[in-house]
Design a protein around this motif. Sequence first.
Motif, PDB file in Angstrom:
ATOM      1  N   GLY A   1       1.410  -2.143 -21.579  1.00  0.00           N
ATOM      2  CA  GLY A   1       0.193  -1.018 -22.179  1.00  0.00           C
ATOM      3  C   GLY A   1      -0.737  -0.489 -21.176  1.00  0.00           C
ATOM      4  O   GLY A   1      -1.055   0.758 -21.146  1.00  0.00           O
ATOM      5  N   TYR A   2      -1.303  -1.393 -20.327  1.00  0.00           N
ATOM      6  CA  TYR A   2      -2.457  -1.083 -19.416  1.00  0.00           C
ATOM      7  C   TYR A   2      -1.979   0.202 -18.326  1.00  0.00           C
ATOM      8  O   TYR A   2      -2.676   0.926 -18.183  1.00  0.00           O
ATOM      9  CB  TYR A   2      -3.017  -2.163 -18.781  1.00  0.00           C
TER      10      TYR A   2
ATOM     11  N   TRP B   1       8.458  -9.317 -23.188  1.00  0.00           N
ATOM     12  CA  TRP B   1       7.428 -10.227 -22.506  1.00  0.00           C
ATOM     13  C   TRP B   1       7.963 -10.493 -20.985  1.00  0.00           C
ATOM     14  O   TRP B   1       9.074 -11.136 -21.089  1.00  0.00           O
ATOM     15  CB  TRP B   1       7.031 -11.540 -23.300  1.00  0.00           C
TER      16      TRP B   1
ATOM     17  N   HIS C   1       6.762 -12.712 -17.656  1.00  0.00           N
ATOM     18  CA  HIS C   1       5.965 -14.129 -17.285  1.00  0.00           C
ATOM     19  C   HIS C   1       5.940 -14.111 -15.654  1.00  0.00           C
ATOM     20  O   HIS C   1       6.702 -14.802 -15.338  1.00  0.00           O
ATOM     21  CB  HIS C   1       6.405 -15.322 -17.967  1.00  0.00           C
TER      22      HIS C   1
ATOM     23  N   ARG D   1      -1.166 -13.329 -15.915  1.00  0.00           N
ATOM     24  CA  ARG D   1      -0.849 -13.291 -17.386  1.00  0.00           C
ATOM     25  C   ARG D   1       0.121 -12.675 -17.787  1.00  0.00           C
ATOM     26  O   ARG D   1       0.681 -11.827 -17.306  1.00  0.00           O
ATOM     27  CB  ARG D   1      -2.109 -12.728 -18.176  1.00  0.00           C
ATOM     28  N   PRO D   2       0.870 -13.460 -18.851  1.00  0.00           N
ATOM     29  CA  PRO D   2       1.965 -12.751 -19.378  1.00  0.00           C
ATOM     30  C   PRO D   2       1.851 -11.185 -20.327  1.00  0.00           C
ATOM     31  O   PRO D   2       0.860 -11.101 -20.741  1.00  0.00           O
ATOM     32  CB  PRO D   2       2.581 -13.571 -20.608  1.00  0.00           C
ATOM     33  N   ARG D   3       2.806 -10.500 -19.912  1.00  0.00           N
ATOM     34  CA  ARG D   3       2.404  -8.843 -20.185  1.00  0.00           C
ATOM     35  C   ARG D   3       3.718  -8.753 -21.081  1.00  0.00           C
ATOM     36  O   ARG D   3       4.844  -9.038 -20.721  1.00  0.00           O
ATOM     37  CB  ARG D   3       2.328  -8.117 -19.131  1.00  0.00           C
ATOM     38  N   LYS D   4       3.524  -7.631 -22.082  1.00  0.00           N
ATOM     39  CA  LYS D   4       4.419  -7.098 -22.875  1.00  0.00           C
ATOM     40  C   LYS D   4       4.877  -5.792 -22.199  1.00  0.00           C
ATOM     41  O   LYS D   4       4.354  -4.789 -22.231  1.00  0.00           O
ATOM     42  CB  LYS D   4       4.495  -6.864 -24.179  1.00  0.00           C
TER      43      LYS D   4
ATOM     44  N   TYR E   1       7.064  -2.473 -22.108  1.00  0.00           N
ATOM     45  CA  TYR E   1       7.829  -1.431 -22.990  1.00  0.00           C
ATOM     46  C   TYR E   1       8.737  -0.552 -22.049  1.00  0.00           C
ATOM     47  O   TYR E   1       8.561  -0.099 -21.097  1.00  0.00           O
ATOM     48  CB  TYR E   1       6.773  -0.541 -23.503  1.00  0.00           C
TER      49      TYR E   1
ATOM     50  N   ARG F   1      -2.461 -11.779 -27.489  1.00  0.00           N
ATOM     51  CA  ARG F   1      -2.119 -12.063 -26.311  1.00  0.00           C
ATOM     52  C   ARG F   1      -1.967 -10.817 -25.473  1.00  0.00           C
ATOM     53  O   ARG F   1      -2.511 -10.608 -24.126  1.00  0.00           O
ATOM     54  CB  ARG F   1      -0.703 -12.835 -25.984  1.00  0.00           C
ATOM     55  N   GLU F   2      -1.509  -9.677 -25.908  1.00  0.00           N
ATOM     56  CA  GLU F   2      -1.241  -8.245 -25.379  1.00  0.00           C
ATOM     57  C   GLU F   2      -2.976  -7.714 -25.074  1.00  0.00           C
ATOM     58  O   GLU F   2      -3.074  -7.463 -24.085  1.00  0.00           O
ATOM     59  CB  GLU F   2      -0.519  -7.426 -26.328  1.00  0.00           C
TER      60      GLU F   2
ATOM     61  N   ALA G   1      -4.545  -9.897 -22.203  1.00  0.00           N
ATOM     62  CA  ALA G   1      -3.984  -9.458 -20.913  1.00  0.00           C
ATOM     63  C   ALA G   1      -4.523  -7.992 -20.732  1.00  0.00           C
ATOM     64  O   ALA G   1      -5.288  -7.841 -19.455  1.00  0.00           O
ATOM     65  CB  ALA G   1      -2.635  -9.232 -20.989  1.00  0.00           C
ATOM     66  N   HIS G   2      -4.694  -7.121 -21.462  1.00  0.00           N
ATOM     67  CA  HIS G   2      -5.170  -5.681 -21.268  1.00  0.00           C
ATOM     68  C   HIS G   2      -6.689  -5.880 -20.758  1.00  0.00           C
ATOM     69  O   HIS G   2      -7.168  -5.234 -19.748  1.00  0.00           O
ATOM     70  CB  HIS G   2      -5.178  -4.889 -22.453  1.00  0.00           C
TER      71      HIS G   2
ATOM     72  N   THR H   1      -7.416  -7.450 -17.524  1.00  0.00           N
ATOM     73  CA  THR H   1      -6.969  -6.518 -16.146  1.00  0.00           C
ATOM     74  C   THR H   1      -8.301  -5.428 -15.980  1.00  0.00           C
ATOM     75  O   THR H   1      -8.612  -5.090 -14.966  1.00  0.00           O
ATOM     76  CB  THR H   1      -5.674  -5.963 -16.620  1.00  0.00           C
TER      77      THR H   1
END
Lengths: 115, 238
Positions: free
Chosen positions: A27-28, A66, A68, A73-76, A78, B50-51, B54-55, B58
């Motif tokens: 997402g970021y 996800w 790891h 940190r774990p990230r999703k 896409y 969690r998402e 994390a965002h 960061t």
Amino acid sequence: MYDERELIRGNTPLIVLAVLRDGSQHGYAVLQEINRRTGASLTFKQGTLYPMLYALEDDGLIVGQWEHAQGERPRKVYSITPAGVAELEKRLKAWETFTSAIQRVIGGLPDAQPS
Amino acid sequence: MLSLLSRTDAACTEEETACRQHARVEDYLDHLCAPLVGSLPYARRQEIRREAEAHLYTSIEEYRESGLSEERATEAALQAYGTPYRLAQAILDTWYSGAGSGTRPAVYSRTATLRAFACFSIPTAISAFLVESYVLADIGLERVPWAVLWLLASPLLAGVLTGWLVPVRSARAVVNVMVLLALHGMVAALLMLPRREGFYFVLFQSVYSLPAGALAAFLTQVVCRHLRRIVFRTACAR
């Protein structure tokens, strides 16, 4: 009254799918890529991206997984699906038709025909 | 000795700042997830949390690299992310919208319809029984005020109960159920009642019970939502 947020909101799926077509992102990173491509001219609250991602995921246009990585940190992350690519093509066509129609209306194109 | 002391002080302050920053982010995430309780399953809420976490971290890191202090970086990241309550509403909208029989909204719609059915079927059956008893006994409903009161009040009560039990799209659930009940009532009334009374009963259900029930459900749903928001805001203010 003109509201830029409405314009952005209506086209966020197109923007997100276009970014994800060029590679899987979390997402970021999607936000950063949008900012990079637009020169940060599209301003919206970062958190509003996620409901859009969830909606696209529910519709099967993108899939989230996800990751790891060690020490992070774990990230999703896409990725766009074949259905997402097809949807993107459809939306791009609609967008082009719309923008060219608007261009004609406001007189930006020479082939505008007066009634 | 002095340098050792100041180094320890610095470490403590750094740790404290990190703790405060962590608490601030956790508090924000609590506010983001609180409105989702009762609507989204626990696993889904955890994933969203969690998402977002994390965002946010960061984003904080990036603000810090640009020269902001830990505290200001945290505030800037939270502000850029958005108002937690509004984001939660957007997530809820996403959760309850969509199409397709196998999807969540369809499942939700089925549950809502079942709940509305549970609320409306018994009062409707009692109303039908009352009408049938009084008409067949030739007493006439108009001579039994409490029966008339029941006929008028039962759709409202059932609507209020549905609005309370079905947090979203309650009026639609009521309409779905009432159409079915009206059709069923039509057949039953025409078979069991004299034609004229049967027709009046079906007409009453369609013209009064359906809109009154749907309106009561909708208004209760709005009031319940408003109350939930007030409770949530009060909790936020503490």
